[in-house]
Enzyme design. Structure first.
Site, short mmCIF file in Angstrom:
data_model
loop_
_atom_site.label_atom_id
_atom_site.label_comp_id
_atom_site.label_asym_id
_atom_site.label_seq_id
_atom_site.Cartn_x
_atom_site.Cartn_y
_atom_site.Cartn_z
N CYS A 288 -3.51 4.67 20.74
CA CYS A 288 -3.50 3.44 21.53
C CYS A 288 -2.33 2.54 21.20
CB CYS A 288 -4.82 2.68 21.34
SG CYS A 288 -4.92 1.84 19.75
N CYS B 274 -7.29 2.43 12.74
CA CYS B 274 -6.58 1.72 13.81
C CYS B 274 -7.22 0.35 14.06
CB CYS B 274 -6.63 2.54 15.10
SG CYS B 274 -5.88 1.66 16.47
N THR C 121 -14.07 -1.50 -15.87
CA THR C 121 -14.00 -2.58 -14.88
C THR C 121 -14.11 -3.93 -15.58
OG1 THR C 121 -14.97 -3.54 -12.87
CG2 THR C 121 -16.50 -2.46 -14.39
N SER C 122 -13.35 -4.89 -15.07
CA SER C 122 -13.39 -6.24 -15.66
C SER C 122 -14.65 -6.98 -15.23
CB SER C 122 -12.15 -7.03 -15.21
OG SER C 122 -12.08 -7.06 -13.78
N ALA D 181 -11.32 5.11 -21.98
CA ALA D 181 -12.33 5.88 -21.26
C ALA D 181 -12.01 7.38 -21.29
CB ALA D 181 -12.41 5.40 -19.82
N TYR E 16 0.82 -1.22 0.00
CA TYR E 16 0.00 0.00 0.00
C TYR E 16 0.85 1.26 0.00
CZ TYR E 16 -4.13 -2.74 0.02
OH TYR E 16 -5.11 -3.62 -0.39
N CYS F 109 -0.93 3.50 15.85
CA CYS F 109 -1.90 4.52 16.30
C CYS F 109 -1.24 5.36 17.40
CB CYS F 109 -3.14 3.80 16.82
SG CYS F 109 -4.37 4.86 17.60
N HIS G 118 -15.11 0.29 -2.15
CA HIS G 118 -13.99 -0.46 -1.59
C HIS G 118 -13.09 0.40 -0.73
CE1 HIS G 118 -14.47 -3.45 -5.18
NE2 HIS G 118 -15.34 -3.67 -4.22
C1 BV8 Z 1 -17.10 -9.95 0.08
C2 BV8 Z 1 -9.68 -2.75 -2.44
C3 BV8 Z 1 -18.33 -11.10 1.72
C4 BV8 Z 1 -8.33 -3.19 -2.06
C5 BV8 Z 1 -10.67 -4.56 -3.75
C6 BV8 Z 1 -15.69 -16.72 -5.95
C7 BV8 Z 1 -16.59 -16.28 -6.92
C8 BV8 Z 1 -17.15 -15.01 -6.85
C9 BV8 Z 1 -16.83 -14.16 -5.80
C10 BV8 Z 1 -15.95 -14.61 -4.85
C11 BV8 Z 1 -15.37 -15.88 -4.92
N1 BV8 Z 1 -14.53 -16.02 -3.87
C12 BV8 Z 1 -14.58 -14.90 -3.12
C13 BV8 Z 1 -15.44 -14.05 -3.71
C14 BV8 Z 1 -15.80 -12.70 -3.24
C15 BV8 Z 1 -14.70 -11.72 -3.59
C16 BV8 Z 1 -14.49 -11.63 -5.09
O1 BV8 Z 1 -15.25 -10.99 -5.79
N2 BV8 Z 1 -13.45 -12.31 -5.59
C17 BV8 Z 1 -13.25 -12.33 -7.02
C18 BV8 Z 1 -11.86 -11.79 -7.36
C19 BV8 Z 1 -13.44 -13.75 -7.51
N3 BV8 Z 1 -15.20 -10.44 -3.11
C20 BV8 Z 1 -14.93 -10.04 -1.87
O2 BV8 Z 1 -14.22 -10.64 -1.11
C21 BV8 Z 1 -15.64 -8.79 -1.41
N4 BV8 Z 1 -16.20 -9.01 -0.11
O3 BV8 Z 1 -17.56 -10.64 -0.79
O4 BV8 Z 1 -17.42 -10.07 1.40
C22 BV8 Z 1 -18.73 -10.87 3.13
C23 BV8 Z 1 -20.03 -10.43 3.40
C24 BV8 Z 1 -20.41 -10.26 4.71
C25 BV8 Z 1 -19.49 -10.46 5.76
C26 BV8 Z 1 -18.17 -10.86 5.46
C27 BV8 Z 1 -17.78 -11.07 4.15
C28 BV8 Z 1 -14.68 -7.63 -1.31
C29 BV8 Z 1 -14.15 -7.28 -2.67
C30 BV8 Z 1 -13.32 -6.02 -2.55
C31 BV8 Z 1 -11.87 -6.37 -2.66
N5 BV8 Z 1 -11.09 -5.14 -2.67
N6 BV8 Z 1 -9.99 -3.41 -3.71
C32 BV8 Z 1 -7.31 -2.55 -2.96
O5 BV8 Z 1 -7.66 -1.84 -3.93
O6 BV8 Z 1 -6.15 -2.80 -2.69
S1 BV8 Z 1 -11.03 -5.25 -5.24
C33 BV8 Z 1 -10.10 -4.61 -6.49
O7 BV8 Z 1 -10.68 -5.18 -7.68
C34 BV8 Z 1 -10.17 -3.12 -6.70
O8 BV8 Z 1 -11.07 -2.45 -5.85
C35 BV8 Z 1 -10.71 -3.01 -8.12
O9 BV8 Z 1 -11.41 -1.88 -8.32
C36 BV8 Z 1 -11.57 -4.20 -8.16
C37 BV8 Z 1 -12.11 -4.61 -9.49
O10 BV8 Z 1 -11.07 -4.58 -10.40
P1 BV8 Z 1 -11.28 -3.57 -11.63
O11 BV8 Z 1 -11.48 -2.21 -11.07
O12 BV8 Z 1 -12.33 -4.10 -12.52
O13 BV8 Z 1 -9.85 -3.60 -12.30
P2 BV8 Z 1 -9.28 -4.69 -13.32
O14 BV8 Z 1 -7.82 -4.47 -13.44
O15 BV8 Z 1 -9.81 -6.05 -12.96
O16 BV8 Z 1 -9.98 -4.31 -14.71
C38 BV8 Z 1 -9.65 -3.08 -15.37
C39 BV8 Z 1 -10.59 -2.96 -16.54
O17 BV8 Z 1 -10.35 -1.71 -17.17
C40 BV8 Z 1 -10.37 -4.02 -17.60
O18 BV8 Z 1 -11.62 -4.49 -18.05
C41 BV8 Z 1 -9.65 -3.27 -18.74
O19 BV8 Z 1 -10.01 -3.78 -20.00
C42 BV8 Z 1 -10.19 -1.88 -18.57
N7 BV8 Z 1 -9.30 -0.80 -19.00
C43 BV8 Z 1 -7.95 -0.71 -18.84
N8 BV8 Z 1 -7.53 0.48 -19.31
C44 BV8 Z 1 -8.63 1.15 -19.75
C45 BV8 Z 1 -9.76 0.34 -19.56
N9 BV8 Z 1 -11.00 0.73 -19.91
C46 BV8 Z 1 -11.13 1.95 -20.47
N10 BV8 Z 1 -10.09 2.79 -20.69
C47 BV8 Z 1 -8.83 2.43 -20.34
N11 BV8 Z 1 -7.81 3.27 -20.56
ZN ZN Z 2 -5.83 3.20 18.16
#
Ligand code: BV8
Ligand code: ZN
Length: 260
Positions: free
Chosen positions: A154, A132, A192-193, A235, A72, A151, A124
């Site tokens: 704490c 903290c 977004t993918s 985009a 990060y 922190c 996200h």
């Molecule tokens: C949850 C923050 C439950 C951190 C991020 C199996 C199947 C389905 C789902 C799951 C599974 N196993 C687990 C899951 C759930 C999981 C998930 O979805 N996994 C996936 C990968 C299979 N999801 C979670 O865990 C979520 N939480 O489900 O919790 C729960 C409920 C109650 C209580 C407890 C638990 C949390 C998901 C959030 C994860 N955090 N980010 C950080 O950023 O470090 S996700 C991360 O991916 C980013 O946020 C990002 O935004 C996100 C999506 O990626 P994209 O933004 O789409 O980026 P990507 O590179 O993939 O694509 C870019 C696109 O842009 C492409 O299409 C490309 O062609 C295009 N592009 C490129 N350049 C351009 C362009 N387009 C136009 N112009 C350009 N110039």
């Molecule tokens: Zn603290």
């Protein structure tokens, strides 16, 4: 994809947006690509050098918080030097073009807010927020953080204020996003993918509720299946052109209303 969009498609998309009473947009990392920010799954994507499960899950943080902070801090350093691009600015302008507008982003880079988007939902979290792990205190910081920041209140470890895999999305934010897309007449799905859930499901929810989905991406994604229109190219090029056409239609509508 050629990257140059057929003007008739742009006109079709502009007409849908200009006729909409309520518009929503769902953005991903692709909208920040032209600001020089790596995406996750593209060629130079973050997941090419790190496994998400090693740096973006609560387990990873418990196992090796220094590695997670290295990831990060690297992204914060990289983001410190970038600016919003024309795509971010076009979405900020769209917010002022008449229809009720909500921007739902998966991005944590803060670039939409810097471009002027106000009706913004960060599904996200935000990389500039640190929280903290002990007293839950939260603050925004843009200065460099050490390898294991603690922190001052704490002494517990601080963590990035983002949603990791396996973590729930911020409760209020998710419900607002669901409502915004369900009430939209038109949903833009930009850079977004469409693979991360539940964020990606918003596109399907919008289509099920009768919203016209317009995909803007450099290549088709699974959302193409439920999109009314697909505009394939950068985009940062498409959005300013599209918003310019919506603005012209809005002006025409305005003059027609005043003369009718
Ligand atoms: C949850 C923050 C439950 C951190 C991020 C199996 C199947 C389905 C789902 C799951 C599974 N196993 C687990 C899951 C759930 C999981 C998930 O979805 N996994 C996936 C990968 C299979 N999801 C979670 O865990 C979520 N939480 O489900 O919790 C729960 C409920 C109650 C209580 C407890 C638990 C949390 C998901 C959030 C994860 N955090 N980010 C950080 O950023 O470090 S996700 C991360 O991916 C980013 O946020 C990002 O935004 C996100 C999506 O990626 P994209 O933004 O789409 O980026 P990507 O590179 O993939 O694509 C870019 C696109 O842009 C492409 O299409 C490309 O062609 C295009 N592009 C490129 N350049 C351009 C362009 N387009 C136009 N112009 C350009 N110039
Ligand atoms: Zn603290």
């Amino acid at each position: 994809m050629s990257g140059v969009v057929d003007p008739s498609l742009l006109d079709g998309a502009a007409r849908l947006l200009a006729a909409a009473r309520s518009v929503a947009a769902l953005t991903g990392a692709g909208v920040s690509d032209e600001s020089g920010v790596p995406t996750f799954r593209g060629a130079g994507g973050y997941w090419k050098n790190h496994r998400a499960e090693d740096v973006a899950t609560p387990t990873a943080f418990r196992r090796d918080p220094a590695l997670v902070w290295e990831f990060y801090n690297y992204r914060r350093d990289l983001l410190a030097g970038v600016e919003p691009n024309a795509g971010h600015r076009a979405l900020a302008e769209l917010e002022s073009l008449g229809a009720r507008f909500t921007l739902v982003t998966q991005n944590v880079d803060g670039l939409h807010a810097r471009a002027g988007s106000a009706r913004l939902l960060e599904l996200h979290g935000n990389i500039w927020v640190v929280r903290c792990t002990g007293c839950r205190g939260e603050h925004t910081s843009r200065e460099a953080l050490g390898a294991l920041p603690r922190c001052t209140a704490c002494g517990a470890l601080l963590r990035p204020g983002v949603v990791w895999f396996g973590e729930p999305l911020p409760p209020g934010v998710w419900e607002q996003a669901e409502r915004a897309v369900a009430e939209s007449d038109c949903l833009l799905v930009v850079g977004t993918s469409a693979v991360v859930q539940p964020a990606a499901s918003l596109a399907w929810r919008a289509a099920q509720a009768g919203s016209r989905v317009i995909e803007i991406n450099t290549e088709p994604t699974p959302a193409r299946d439920i999109a009314a229109l697909g505009l394939y190219g950068q985009a940062g090029v498409i959005l300013p052109d599209l918003v310019g056409r919506v603005r012209a239609l809005r002006v025409q509508q305005g003059t027609q209303e005043t003369t009718s």
